[in-house]
Design a protein around this motif. Structure first.
Motif, PDB file in Angstrom:
ATOM      1  N   UNK A 117      44.410  50.403  81.420  1.00 48.61           N
ATOM      2  CA  UNK A 117      43.470  49.407  80.757  1.00 48.61           C
ATOM      3  C   UNK A 117      41.801  49.982  81.129  1.00 48.61           C
ATOM      4  N   UNK A 118      41.671  50.203  82.552  1.00 44.77           N
ATOM      5  CA  UNK A 118      40.331  50.399  83.044  1.00 44.77           C
ATOM      6  C   UNK A 118      39.977  51.860  82.444  1.00 44.77           C
ATOM      7  N   UNK A 119      40.890  52.699  82.244  1.00 46.68           N
ATOM      8  CA  UNK A 119      40.567  53.959  81.859  1.00 46.68           C
ATOM      9  C   UNK A 119      39.981  53.992  80.383  1.00 46.68           C
ATOM     10  N   UNK A 120      40.497  52.989  79.452  1.00 50.76           N
ATOM     11  CA  UNK A 120      40.333  52.907  78.073  1.00 50.76           C
ATOM     12  C   UNK A 120      39.046  51.768  77.714  1.00 50.76           C
ATOM     13  N   UNK A 121      38.928  50.772  78.436  1.00 52.05           N
ATOM     14  CA  UNK A 121      37.799  49.891  78.490  1.00 52.05           C
ATOM     15  C   UNK A 121      36.758  49.487  79.679  1.00 52.05           C
TER      16      UNK A 121
END
Length: 326
Positions: A117-121
């Motif tokens: 999730x942190x990679x994407x957002x």
């Protein structure tokens, strides 16, 4: 109704202390919270208690809560089904292709999902699967130096994903949590807001969107909830304070009402006995609605704070046939 009267953030215990910390620190925190209760408690409240919420960074989180005499949604005895798990309700929506574009990316909390999730957002919310009232929600944002988490007004920095995960995992303990893509909220007169869509069944069993109202976020808070210092406003008043065009606002209102009815029909396919639902909808800065979650015991008492109480009484008029009188 359970309302947060106050929260003492940043009771420093030191990185080597256990959850309750040193005796002196614990005593000071508890004494301060007792003072909070004494300051805020009056004849409107029947009970109060202190909750140790957990450890986040090097701070302890305590909350003082009071139970209002008037209303306690989870124990109100009118006939409408209750599903507390946000994850189960999100899965119901995602099984219908119609809702895919309206539901922010949501996953159960674990290390793999947090990294993804942190990679994407740029922003991710960490929220309890069975929570309510905006309690224990943490916002995580990416920074040039790593990550910044915020719970209420307290911020904590992390240089690595591992550090962040370990702290969140310790905070969660045995409780189940979700990760949800953060939505950059639209603003009304400079303040972020989201929208509550109230849907109820008629005596004939048809879903109707009976009310729209908004929750205006309090400064330095990560949620707009009324119990977290948010303010309730009418839909039209809030939208008139935005930069959206006058022609867009009635179109949005119609879309939200259709969305509410569609969610009601979707829930009926998965579980019987629903008579009312409350959709929490985020509106991003482009005007797109996002369903953050669906409440199966939506509270309406904040509407009594409005000068015009027509929405409150309209909801009650629809609720009489299934036993809702407040």
């Amino acid at each position: 109704m359970v309302a947060s009267l106050g929260r003492l953030n940043g009771c420093k215990t030191g990185s080597n202390d256990d959850l309750l910390g040193k005796t002196s620190a614990r005593s000071m925190c508890l004494l301060t919270l007792l003072i909070i209760i004494l300051l805020f408690l009056d004849e409107k409240w029947s009970q109060a208690h202190i909750l140790v919420q957990g450890h986040h960074g090097d701070s302890l989180y305590f909350s003082a809560y009071a139970k209002q005499k008037e209303e306690s949604p989870l124990t109100m005895k009118y006939k409408s089904s209750i599903i507390q798990s946000k994850w189960k309700k999100t899965q119901w929506l995602l099984k219908d292709s119609y809702f895919l574009k309206y539901v922010p990316h949501t996953l159960p909390f674990n290390k793999k999902n947090l990294s993804a999730m942190l990679d994407d957002y740029s922003s991710v919310f960490f929220k309890p699967t069975n929570g309510s009232g905006g309690i224990n929600i943490i916002r995580i944002r990416k920074t040039d130096r790593g990550y910044l988490s915020q719970m209420n007004a307290t911020e904590t920095s992390y240089s690595t994903t591992n550090q962040l995960y370990n702290d969140l995992n310790r905070f969660a303990g045995s409780r189940s949590y979700l990760l949800q893509k953060g939505i950059h909220l639209a603003k009304s007169n400079g303040k972020p807001f989201d929208i509550r869509v109230m849907v109820q069944k008629t005596r004939q069993g048809d879903w109707v969107s009976t009310a729209l109202f908004t929750k205006i976020g309090s400064p330095n808070k990560v949620t707009t909830n009324y119990t977290q210092g948010g303010t309730v406003r009418t839909f039209s008043e809030t939208m008139n304070g935005t930069d959206f065009s006058p022609t867009f606002i009635p179109q949005l209102e119609s879309k939200l009402k259709r969305l509410g009815v569609a969610v009601g029909n979707n829930f009926d396919r998965h579980h019987k006995g629903f008579q009312e639902l409350g959709l929490d909808v985020a509106l991003d800065q482009t005007g797109k609605p996002w369903i953050l979650e669906v409440n199966t015991r939506p509270q309406i008492y904040p509407l009594k704070a409005l000068k015009n109480k027509n929405l409150y009484y309209k909801i009650l008029s629809y609720g009489k046939h299934y036993g809702r009188f407040k």
